[in-house]
Write an enzyme that holds these catalytic residues in place. Structure first.
Site, PDB file in Angstrom:
ATOM      1  N   GLY A   1       8.699  16.925  -0.560  1.00 31.81           N
ATOM      2  CA  GLY A   1       8.452  15.964   0.305  1.00 31.81           C
ATOM      3  C   GLY A   1       8.702  16.595   1.756  1.00 31.81           C
TER       4      GLY A   1
ATOM      5  N   ARG B   1       5.879   9.999 -11.976  1.00 34.52           N
ATOM      6  CA  ARG B   1       6.385  11.291 -12.514  1.00 34.52           C
ATOM      7  C   ARG B   1       7.305  11.351 -13.362  1.00 34.52           C
ATOM      8  NH1 ARG B   1       6.385  12.501  -6.123  1.00 34.52           N
ATOM      9  NH2 ARG B   1       4.004  12.142  -5.838  1.00 34.52           N
TER      10      ARG B   1
ATOM     11  N   GLU C   1       4.432   8.218   0.590  1.00 35.90           N
ATOM     12  CA  GLU C   1       3.525   9.226   0.378  1.00 35.90           C
ATOM     13  C   GLU C   1       4.215  10.557   0.350  1.00 35.90           C
ATOM     14  OE1 GLU C   1       0.362   9.492  -0.891  1.00 35.90           O
ATOM     15  OE2 GLU C   1       0.074   6.916  -0.882  1.00 35.90           O
ATOM     16  N   ASP C   2       5.234  10.588  -0.354  1.00 36.37           N
ATOM     17  CA  ASP C   2       6.073  12.048  -0.544  1.00 36.37           C
ATOM     18  C   ASP C   2       6.676  12.178   0.800  1.00 36.37           C
ATOM     19  OD1 ASP C   2       6.560  12.348  -3.093  1.00 36.37           O
ATOM     20  OD2 ASP C   2       4.487  13.202  -3.450  1.00 36.37           O
ATOM     21  N   SER C   3       6.932  11.306   1.620  1.00 36.54           N
ATOM     22  CA  SER C   3       7.560  11.891   2.656  1.00 36.54           C
ATOM     23  C   SER C   3       9.160  11.348   2.630  1.00 36.54           C
ATOM     24  CB  SER C   3       7.102  11.572   4.080  1.00 36.54           C
ATOM     25  OG  SER C   3       7.126  10.293   4.401  1.00 36.54           O
TER      26      SER C   3
END
Lengths: 1193, 325
Positions: A960, A992, A812-814
């Site tokens: 992130g 994206r 999740e975008d980390s």
């Protein structure tokens, strides 16, 4: 290498190429370089401001040149009342030349003046401003009685005056005007680089364009508006009374009156009783719409024929005449000029007067209120009739479907009010105020018979000084008659987070439109924005599309007077409208000529006229920013000289060849010539949006060579298509490979990146600043970055990125970071915060002596030195006091009680450090401000090491937070021992579609292996295949994938991993600044509920939705605990007789209700303090909220 | 056990086909062996044979993170009028490699008997630099003066010809700036902070295996395709023999397992003609020291640590009655 012979042979062949040869893109970039060398990135701000101080101030003063005061002697008790001889005496105050001091200075406390440089102004919280003076003289006049002989009744004669006395002109101080940094009035003008750095202590790359008000840097944001004096035709949907209307917002040049709206409209079918569609005009100050034929008659076109001539031009145009017919029939009853005027007047406020007055009233309106951009005198009426005719013509043309409706969002009809224009408006207002005050002041003196009249004293310089300063300080621009603010947010605090964010802020545009409006049209990207407004850079959310940014090469015109142009046009055969026979208008070859929307005349040979004027512009005979628009279809030639038009430079093309040749380039490179010379030689020119529409622009240099050149007759060529982007979007590599919203996100995010925001950051005392430890220039850069100085003042690092799933800590975008890299300084940064304070009256910097001082704060005072200030190098944390200050308590304040009780003379006003921060004191300065108060600034520094929760982003809108840090040995490695600095999750890519991100990585890898710099300029035709071929030749897998091994086990991964360097940025959001928790803590005084927010050590709200969860879960007890016990639980005693709160003395166990004489029947209840407060407030309003208690079984 | 049945999904066939593992488990390995291939002042290249991947990787991990060295850990700033702030300089000083041949003499500071600092757990230095007579001056590791006679000093690099290279630059001072600091070096390892890691790189790779069926390739592909096949490899593993017009393996050791050749073979219906794999019992290490220890020293210390760990593990397992085998 070529040997000499070869070279000679080649050189002959190349002789032609070298001089007359076509330029290539490398040369185009040399031209761009020359452009930026001359203009920089903020020239729109600076040129506009220069214009303001050099011209506009003088013009505004001239508008109020002469001010007349009539002497009206007052009765003076016990004074001399023999001033009858002063009956017809007048005083004139005449303003002449304005002088602007071009060296900003301040007056120190010892009355001496000292020059102030911008840096000193910032440090000492001064205002960087300069004085303006004006030559004023006073004249005493006597009016000669009007000689009435030989005059008829109505005739008037101008009164005559003789000058009795004339004072010598004096130079009066008008006020101080804030000076734009790096303008012509700034100290930094003309300084060379070393002087700027060494002496002025400025950043080498800072380009100015902002103001310094009380030490704060302020930018004036350009304001977008509709252009005045332009006829627009619109269609309205059927239920409207009029379904076609032609509008104009008319404003005379250099006038401060608000623009007058004038509309002619065509009725929709059926609204009239004879079912005919009539045309009406709405006039200023007239209540009802006036039939257009009546208006034409009032303007002097009495016969129908005249009217038809002026509207239809061609009387044989049956279709058009047909539309006009009902309108003419409607006006049949009003046959001459006077009747028409009377008709108009009756519908205005002149209805109750007699006929002559009515007629002159209507005339006055038509002369001065109606279409003021044409004329405000009686001579203009004839011209105005032409203009009305033209408008009606446009209206009918559109209603017949011959032309289309106008587009409100077309950028050619927009104007930008820049710093100079906005300041002019404000200055005009303040100057008028100043003059009015002066007249009032003088009139009192004169009427009271004072002998010496002191002009210096009468002109209050404070009006202008304060007016301008406060507008710039607050951003509240202009006040209307009620004193309400007209616009807010015009001046903003310059963003100094990153160098690019400052630049972008200086090129921002705002559309003052209701942000809540649900209309989407004005927010959308319009075709006409091409090259003028950045297609990517706009905020998300409410201001989306309303706040814009100028493209890199866009400039804004500053405006020039139209008088000279009109004279030139007349010389070249433009026949003036006033001497034109209306019959002529039907001639075929005739073209209408407009200057700034005003129809000035006609010309018979449009081609010649346009060619000559263009030639004049290209040779600088007339200003370069004048635009020449030839509309062949409507047979109009329009010239614009006004300010606020966005323009951009283009190459000029003649016969499918660029006029600029190879031979011009070396001169540019060697700085023998500059961009101005290119304009002067007619090789390039500036076009505004409207003129752009009438030319044919080749997109690329190649277009001029191929078949396209034969197909289209190009007149211009783009210098480079990547110049359509703005500051922030120009930093994105390969933006032409990204999904467009990603570029928009990146444009917003680039402003939050940390870097080196100016090269003089150590000298500055910004309230908040982040500086990156080891900034790098990107391996992959765009060419535009050179002009943005992104490589010199960079904001990120080339991190080695693996796009992979590893342990799962990058979901999740980390992202995962390499702890060993962090140890070595990866993305480390320093954070600076400056606290300031000044000792006002009765205040002293000192270590408070708490024997005599009340109000001790709970911080540590021991770190203060004897002067009350902390020392540099001291470690500070929590609520430590960093500035010790005490204030003498005055005798008669409400603190009296406190003082008497404690016998303390002082109150503590010390400044503590923010309680959640800690660091080391970096710098302390002690100086005085402009009010001669002691003034101090204390700068604290803290190193921020990346940790879990910190935010990072690439240049593709891919952000992130750090989810985990792993040491080097735990991370995956390649067979070459390479370990990534960062692991990004592959799920960030497909949805994206930031292909630019991947290409950047690939090219970076090539650049790193090659020791070269990758070029990621958009629209350059870089091919991925070429890059991967290069990578392959360097011994790596062509698409950047590598075999990697698990760091924990050493096992090979089943898939290859995309690995390579990518330029990443650290964003300003860090967990350290946000982390917050609270067990017990402070409560609000009023409600006794926990405080809110991290800065106040507040509680975390158990909100409505959380409450809903508890209810549905059935956890009632828990809910009560959260909302009541842990919040504002309070105990009261209630008299059971009356139900009101009663007295309770718990220590002595005595309870009593005074009202009921009840001492026994009392019960104790727990209610929220907020409820107790409500009860008491109700009681104060004579309401008795009674609490009844009973026992539940 | 590891090794045998593993299928390389990328290549699509079992490793067992190749001579690397002889169908024996870990037990079946011969005595582990190290063969030094190259040794210079800063770099060692060696082969680790007859052992399991887990052992090899443990060695890699220990070399990076667990070989103790000395590094500057505490900086006391007495004077700093330079452009850089104290923390910045301190961070840079920490990363300077110190010659740690005598690390064993020192205790880790938290395991030392002393209360704060003593000669057993720390080494003191002084850094004093003033720029008075020039416009600009470089502060380098030569300005770091030891205050004791412990032979812990900043690394001085020597190039191949034995000539000293420029000392490590710490920072620059401009006129009238000065620096005066006391530095304390302590013992530590790369787990605590990367500054204690003794290596610049520690490379570990398995030896690649490249096999091609020359006959098949040279038969089924025309010359152009054969040339194409050779050019496909980014590392020039294959060569095109102009006399024989045939594809040959030039240097299989260069292979980076990118399987470009394999893909090409698959696309041309030659699946079985190209085989790419790695040997599972032979590891090639390249260890590049930062200069704090000699490369061979780093490796032997790492092995000692590994053995101690294994011994510790063995005793613990015995203690809890687990069969140590």
């Amino acid at each position: 290498m070529l040997n000499a012979e070869d070279y000679q042979g080649q050189s002959k062949a190349n002789e032609y190429d070298k001089f007359q040869g076509e330029i290539d893109y490398e040369d185009a970039w040399a031209v761009i370089r020359a452009y930026f060398k001359q203009h920089g990135l903020v020239s729109q701000q600076i040129s506009s401001f220069n214009r303001f101080l050099e011209m506009n101030v003088q013009e505004i003063v001239k508008e109020h040149k002469s001010n007349r005061i009539k002497v009206e002697p007052q009765f003076m008790p016990r004074g001399r009342n023999d001033r009858q001889d002063e009956e017809n005496i007048f005083y004139d105050i005449i303003f002449d030349q304005v002088h602007v001091n071009n060296s900003p200075r301040i007056q120190e406390s010892d009355e001496s003046y000292s020059a102030v440089f911008p840096h000193e102004a910032r440090i000492r919280n001064l205002t960087y401003a300069t004085e303006i003076y004006v030559d004023v003289r006073l004249q005493k006049l006597k009016q000669i009685p009007i000689d009435r002989s030989g005059l008829t009744d109505g005739e008037k004669r101008e009164p005559k005056f003789i000058v009795l006395e004339e004072q010598k002109p004096i130079q009066a101080f008008l006020g101080k005007v804030p000076v734009m940094v790096r303008s012509k009035f700034c100290h930094l003008r003309g300084l060379d680089d070393t002087q700027i750095v060494r002496n002025a202590k400025e950043c080498l790359y800072d380009q100015g364009g902002y103001f310094i008000i009380n030490g704060g840097e302020k930018v004036i944001i350009a304001q977008e508006r509709m252009a005045n004096n332009i006829v627009l035709v619109f269609h309205r949907k059927p239920p409207a009374k009029f379904n076609w209307m032609a509008e104009i917002r008319s404003q005379a040049e250099n006038s401060n009156k608000p623009p007058q709206q004038f509309t002619v409209a065509l009725q929709s079918k059926g609204s009239n009783r004879n079912y005919a569609k009539c045309i009406y005009a709405t006039l200023p100050a007239i209540r009802e719409p006036i039939p257009v034929a009546i208006l034409m008659r009032a303007l002097g076109c009495v016969s129908d024929k005249q009217i038809i001539n002026k509207i239809c031009y061609d009387p044989n145009d049956a279709e058009m005449c047909e539309v006009l017919k009902p309108s003419l029939e409607e006006a049949m009853a009003y046959t001459d000029e006077e009747e028409a005027l009377d008709y108009i007047s009756k519908r205005g406020s002149g209805a109750q007067y007699r006929r002559e007055i009515r007629i002159s009233y209507a005339l006055k309106i038509l002369e001065s209120e109606f279409l003021p951009h044409i004329s405000v005198t009686s001579e203009g009426l004839y011209k105005k009739s032409y203009f009305v005719g033209y408008m009606v013509n446009r209206l009918i043309q559109a209603s017949l479907g011959r032309t289309t409706e106008d587009d409100r969002d077309y950028y050619g009809k927009k104007r930008l009010d820049m710093a100079g224009t906005l300041l002019s408006g404000l200055f005009r207002q303040q100057f008028r105020q100043c003059v009015d005050d002066m007249i009032k002041y003088l009139k009192r003196d004169i009427d009271n018979g004072k002998d010496c009249i002191n002009l210096t004293q009468a002109i209050k310089s404070d009006t202008i000084t304060r007016g301008l300063k406060s507008a710039l300080a607050t951003g509240n621009w202009g006040k209307d008659k009620q004193g309400d603010v007209q616009k807010t947010g015009v001046a903003q605090v310059l963003n100094r987070l990153t160098f690019a964010s400052s630049l972008s802020h200086l090129r921002r545009l705002n559309t003052p439109l209701a942000k809540s409006g649900k209309l989407t049209k004005p927010r959308q990207l319009h075709n006409s924005h091409w090259g003028m407004v950045c297609p990517a850079e706009t905020p998300e959310g409410q201001a989306c599309g309303l706040v814009k940014n100028l493209s890199l090469m866009a400039l804004v015109s500053v405006g020039s007077p139209n008088k000279t142009l009109i004279e030139i046009l007349e010389d070249f055969g433009v026949e003036d409208l006033s001497s034109l026979d209306p019959e002529i208008l039907q001639q075929k070859g005739l073209c209408k000529v407009f200057v700034n929307g005003n129809w000035i005349g006609c010309h018979r040979n449009a081609n010649d006229l346009v060619d000559t004027i263009k030639e004049m512009r290209r040779t600088y005979t007339i200003p370069k920013e004048i635009s020449i628009v030839r509309d062949i279809y409507t047979k109009e030639i329009k010239f614009f000289t006004d300010s606020g038009r966005v323009q951009r430079p283009l190459f000029i093309v003649e016969n499918s060849r660029l006029k600029i040749k190879k031979m011009h380039i070396p001169q540019l490179i060697r700085s023998i010539k500059n961009f101005e010379d290119l304009l002067q030689e007619g090789l390039c020119e500036f076009l505004d949006v409207e003129e752009e529409e009438t030319v044919m622009i080749a997109m690329t240099l190649e277009d001029l060579k191929g078949e396209k050149a034969l197909k289209y007759s190009y007149t211009h060529c783009e210098i480079h298509p990547s110049m359509i982007l703005g500051v922030c979007a120009s930093i994105i590599p390969f933006p032409d490979h990204n999904q467009s919203p990603r570029n928009t996100y990146q444009s917003a995010m680039g402003k939050q990146a940390m870097g080196v925001y100016t090269s003089n950051y150590q000298m500055r005392m910004d309230t908040l600043a982040h500086v990156l430890y080891y900034p790098q220039k990107p391996l992959v850069a765009t060419k535009s970055m050179e002009f943005l100085h992104f490589k010199e003042l960079s904001s990120g690092l080339n991190a080695t990125i693996a796009i992979a799933c590893y342990t799962g800590y990058n979901q999740e975008d980390s992202i995962m970071l390499n702890q060993s890299a962090i140890d070595r300084g990866f993305f480390r940064s320093v954070f600076f915060r400056t606290y300031d304070d000044c000792s006002k009256q009765d205040e002293t910097f000192a270590i408070p002596d708490f024997a005599k001082t009340s109000g001790r704060k709970h911080g540590d005072y021991d770190k203060l030195d004897i002067d009350g200030l902390i020392n540099p190098g001291v470690l500070v944390s929590g609520d430590d006091i960093i500035i010790g200050k005490i204030a003498k308590m005055s005798q008669n304040t409400f603190n009296d009680d406190l003082k008497d009780q404690t016998n303390k003379k002082f109150k503590d006003c010390s400044v503590p450090l923010k309680h959640s921060e800690s660091g080391i004191i970096d710098q302390v300065i002690l100086t005085t401000n402009d009010e001669a108060q002691k003034f101090t600034k204390v700068k604290m520094r803290a190193v921020r090491i990346p940790q879990i929760g910190d935010k990072f982003a690439s240049r593709h809108g891919q952000k992130g937070t750090c989810g985990m840090t792993y040491r080097q040995e735990d991370l995956p490695f390649t067979r070459e021992g390479i370990v990534p600095d960062m692991i990004v999750n592959p799920h960030a890519i497909p949805s994206r579609m930031t292909i630019g991100h991947l290409i950047e990585c690939l090219l970076s890898k090539v650049a790193a292996l090659n020791g070269s710099e990758g070029d990621a300029t958009p629209f350059c035709g870089q091919k991925v295949d070429d890059i991967s071929a290069l990578l392959h030749s360097l011994g790596y897998q062509r698409y950047g994938n590598e075999v990697m091994y698990n760091g924990f086990t050493g096992k090979k991964f089943e898939v290859m991993i995309f690995l390579g360097p990518t330029f990443y940025q650290r964003l300003k959001h860090m967990v350290g600044d946000k982390i917050h928790s609270r067990g017990r803590g402070p409560t609000q005084i009023l409600t006794r509920q926990p405080t809110e927010g991290r800065s106040r050590d507040g509680g975390l709200r158990f909100g409505e939705m959380e409450r809903d969860c508890m209810i549905s879960h059935g956890a009632a007890r828990f809910l009560k605990e959260r909302l009541f016990d842990v919040s504002d639980c309070y105990r009261v005693h209630i008299c059971q007789t009356c139900g009101l709160i009663c007295q309770a003395n718990l220590a002595e166990q005595r309870y009593e209700c005074n009202n009921c004489q009840n001492t026994s029947n009392i019960c104790q209840v727990k209610i929220p303090y907020a409820a107790k407060l409500l009860i008491q407030e109700l009681m104060a309003m004579q309401l008795a909220p009674r609490l009844r208690t009973s026992i539940i079984d | 056990m590891y090794g045998m049945e593993q299928i390389n999904t990328a290549t699509g066939f079992a490793n067992a086909k190749f001579g690397s593992s002889k169908g024996q488990g870990a037990k079946g390995f011969d005595e582990p062996e190290i063969r030094i291939l190259e040794l210079s002042k800063y770099v060692i290249k060696f082969e680790l044979l007859n052992t399991d991947l887990s052992v090899a990787n443990s060695l890699r991990r220990i070399i990076i993170a667990e070989v103790p060295t000395m590094a500057i850990d505490l900086v006391e700033v007495k004077e700093n009028t330079s452009a850089l702030h104290d923390e910045f300089i301190a961070h840079r000083l920490g990363l300077i490699p110190l010659q740690s041949f005598n690390v064993d003499q020192f205790n880790l500071s938290d395991q030392c008997a002393c209360s704060s600092m003593c000669a057993q757990c720390s080494v003191q230095f002084k850094l004093h630099a003033v720029c008075s007579d020039r416009d600009q001056m470089e502060v380098n590791t030569r300005h770091i003066q030891p205050l004791s006679d412990a032979p812990i000093i900043p690394v001085q690099y020597v190039n191949d010809k034995g000539i000293e290279e420029d000392p490590i630059l710490i920072m620059k001072l401009s006129k009238n700036q000065q620096l005066d600091m006391n530095l304390v070096a302590r013992k530590g390892n790369g787990k605590i902070h990367a500054k204690w890691s003794p290596v610049a790189t520690c490379q570990m790779r398995k030896e690649p295996i490249v096999e091609i069926d020359q006959d098949k390739i040279n038969r089924d592909l025309d010359i152009e395709k054969r040339k194409e096949f050779v050019a496909l490899c980014p590392r020039e593993v294959f060569a095109f023999n102009d006399y024989r017009n045939a594809v040959e393996i030039e240097n299989s050791d260069k292979c980076i397992q990118c399987i470009e050749c394999l893909r090409f073979a698959q696309a041309n219906n030659l699946e079985r003609a190209v085989k790419i794999a790695e040997r599972e019992d032979k590891f090639v290490f390249t260890v590049e020291s930062t200069g704090v220890l000699t490369p061979e020293d780093i490796v032997s210390r790492a092995l000692q640590i590994l053995m101690r760990k294994l011994y510790e593990l063995g005793t613990q397992m015995k203690k809890y009655g687990v069969n140590a085998d």
